[in-house]
Design an enzyme around this catalytic site. Structure first.
Site, PDB file in Angstrom:
ATOM      1  N   ASN A  17     -13.189   8.556 -28.527  1.00  0.00           N
ATOM      2  CA  ASN A  17     -13.631   7.213 -28.897  1.00  0.00           C
ATOM      3  C   ASN A  17     -12.660   6.135 -28.412  1.00  0.00           C
ATOM      4  OD1 ASN A  17     -16.119   7.369 -30.246  1.00  0.00           O
ATOM      5  ND2 ASN A  17     -15.121   8.346 -31.989  1.00  0.00           N
ATOM      6  N   ASN A  72      -6.377   5.606 -27.180  1.00  0.00           N
ATOM      7  CA  ASN A  72      -7.191   6.640 -26.551  1.00  0.00           C
ATOM      8  C   ASN A  72      -7.539   6.347 -25.093  1.00  0.00           C
ATOM      9  OD1 ASN A  72      -7.078   8.048 -28.891  1.00  0.00           O
ATOM     10  ND2 ASN A  72      -9.161   7.627 -29.547  1.00  0.00           N
ATOM     11  N   HIS A  77     -22.271   3.992 -29.035  1.00  0.00           N
ATOM     12  CA  HIS A  77     -21.798   4.996 -29.992  1.00  0.00           C
ATOM     13  C   HIS A  77     -20.777   4.399 -30.957  1.00  0.00           C
ATOM     14  CE1 HIS A  77     -20.864   8.896 -31.638  1.00  0.00           C
ATOM     15  NE2 HIS A  77     -19.626   8.882 -31.188  1.00  0.00           N
ATOM     16  N   ARG A 104     -13.836   2.093 -34.399  1.00  0.00           N
ATOM     17  CA  ARG A 104     -13.703   2.807 -33.131  1.00  0.00           C
ATOM     18  C   ARG A 104     -12.983   1.943 -32.101  1.00  0.00           C
ATOM     19  NH1 ARG A 104     -18.699   4.961 -34.934  1.00  0.00           N
ATOM     20  NH2 ARG A 104     -18.721   7.236 -34.859  1.00  0.00           N
ATOM     21  N   ASP A 161     -24.849  10.870 -33.325  1.00  0.00           N
ATOM     22  CA  ASP A 161     -25.776   9.873 -33.874  1.00  0.00           C
ATOM     23  C   ASP A 161     -27.176  10.471 -34.020  1.00  0.00           C
ATOM     24  OD1 ASP A 161     -23.625   8.069 -33.662  1.00  0.00           O
ATOM     25  OD2 ASP A 161     -24.172   7.614 -31.587  1.00  0.00           O
ATOM     26  N   MET A 180     -18.730  16.290 -35.401  1.00  0.00           N
ATOM     27  CA  MET A 180     -18.611  15.873 -34.000  1.00  0.00           C
ATOM     28  C   MET A 180     -18.441  17.078 -33.090  1.00  0.00           C
ATOM     29  SD  MET A 180     -18.627  13.285 -31.898  1.00  0.00           S
ATOM     30  CE  MET A 180     -19.338  14.318 -30.615  1.00  0.00           C
ATOM     31  N   ILE A 202     -11.185  17.766 -33.599  1.00  0.00           N
ATOM     32  CA  ILE A 202     -12.471  18.094 -32.971  1.00  0.00           C
ATOM     33  C   ILE A 202     -12.291  19.278 -32.031  1.00  0.00           C
ATOM     34  CG2 ILE A 202     -14.309  17.274 -31.432  1.00  0.00           C
ATOM     35  CD1 ILE A 202     -13.651  14.424 -32.387  1.00  0.00           C
ATOM     36  N   GLY A 203     -11.181  19.279 -31.306  1.00  0.00           N
ATOM     37  CA  GLY A 203     -10.962  20.284 -30.273  1.00  0.00           C
ATOM     38  C   GLY A 203     -10.984  21.717 -30.758  1.00  0.00           C
ATOM     39  N   ALA A 246      -7.819  20.409 -26.947  1.00  0.00           N
ATOM     40  CA  ALA A 246      -8.328  21.580 -27.662  1.00  0.00           C
ATOM     41  C   ALA A 246      -7.645  21.869 -28.991  1.00  0.00           C
ATOM     42  CB  ALA A 246      -8.217  22.819 -26.765  1.00  0.00           C
TER      43      ALA A 246
END
Length: 333
Positions: free
Chosen positions: A119, A94, A178, A87, A150, A229, A12-13, A8
């Protein structure tokens, strides 16, 4: 509806948590990350919306407290792409992060809908499935790879041709995976129909496939596609929650384990891939039905699908292998 954002505090979070805090479908928002969660939580707690909010760090059983009782877990955790990084380059870092978080899902909220953003999705979703399977908690109908960005890009980029005021009103299915050439926008199946000049089709397709590179370059090393995203993740999460509450007729492309979903077997046989992004009808139990639209692709799109499948098989195998035979370096960490 208790929603969890795992990761978070990241690029992005944070915006994803903001959008979910304002979402009317969420009553309880739980934030989890390895750093900065108290600050993000305090900031968002001042927003006058319905959702009660709390945030946790790993200390003092933070993951257990964050995940317990969750109805939906959205996972954007991981490092962002840097210039020149694909990615797939993110995989080794990741993959371990996702593996740990999914183990938390298996331990503390095994019945939650799980939305994987981290990703490379083509590999992290198979990792999630393998971890859940090992724990005896895998429900294919509730595990989703978020490929909505996408779709959002396809809607947005085609607007220059359609001139539509609201790009989101043009529904464009995007299938496959993706990353790069595994992303296959099916402009021939747009609703309402879109006539794309032949000399613009390849450029438009490539822009959807490699739109992330455009953002990485524009940010000049300072980040990747985090805001768009976050919006895409929020949009898909909202639709999953709406379907969970009984709203019908919701169909969204998403990366799923095909053999575990009605209609998926035929697509798996056709593509040779157990995981694939196709339009999926969402219901109260998650993925209700996979919609096979591959046969309606035109000649140009069928060539794109062939290339997609070729690349995707390797991505999927890499994710499965990571869990079954973990690399020694990751074991030491």
């Amino acid at each position: 509806m208790k929603a969890v954002v795992a990761g978070a505090s990241g690029g992005i979070g944070q915006p994803l948590s903001l959008l979910l805090k304002a979402c009317k479908e969420v009553d309880h928002l739980s934030l989890y990350d390895v750093v900065n969660t108290p600050g993000v939580t305090a900031d968002l707690s001042h927003i006058s919306s319905v959702a009660k909010i709390e945030g946790y760090l790993p200390a003092d059983d933070g993951m257990k407290k964050a995940f317990t009782g969750a109805d939906i877990v959205v996972i954007p955790a991981g490092i962002p792409r840097k210039p020149g990084m694909t990615r797939d380059d993110l995989f080794k870092i990741n993959a371990g992060i996702v593996q740990g978080l999914i183990q938390g899902v298996a331990d503390y909220c095994p019945n939650a809908y799980v939305l994987v953003i981290s990703n490379p999705v083509n590999s992290t979703v198979p990792i999630a499935a393998e971890v859940l399977t090992k724990a005896g908690k895998f429900n294919p109908k509730k595990l989703f790879g978020v490929t909505t960005l996408d779709v959002v890009r396809a809607e947005t980029f085609v607007q220059s041709i359609t001139g539509a005021r609201d790009p989101a009103e043009t529904v464009i299915p995007v299938i496959g995976g993706h990353s790069g050439e595994t992303i296959v926008p099916l402009f021939s199946q747009a609703k309402p129909a879109v006539k794309i000049p032949e000399d613009k089709l390849e450029e438009l397709t490539k822009r959807v496939q490699f739109g992330g590179d455009e953002v990485v370059k524009a940010k000049d090393g300072a980040g990747s596609a985090t805001l768009s995203m976050a919006y895409a993740g929020y949009r898909f999460a909202e639709r999953v929650m709406q379907a969970a509450k009984g709203k019908t007729g919701i169909v969204e492309p998403t990366f799923v384990y095909l053999p575990g979903i009605e209609g998926g077997d035929a697509i798996a046989k056709e593509t040779g891939c157990d995981y694939f992004s196709v339009p999926v009808e969402l219901g109260t139990d998650g993925a209700k039905k996979a919609v096979n639209i591959l046969g309606s692709a035109n000649a140009y799109e069928k060539k794109l699908i062939e290339k997609c499948v070729e690349d995707l098989k390797g991505n999927i195998a890499k994710g499965v292998e990571f869990v079954k035979n973990p690399p020694k370096k990751e074991e030491k960490k």
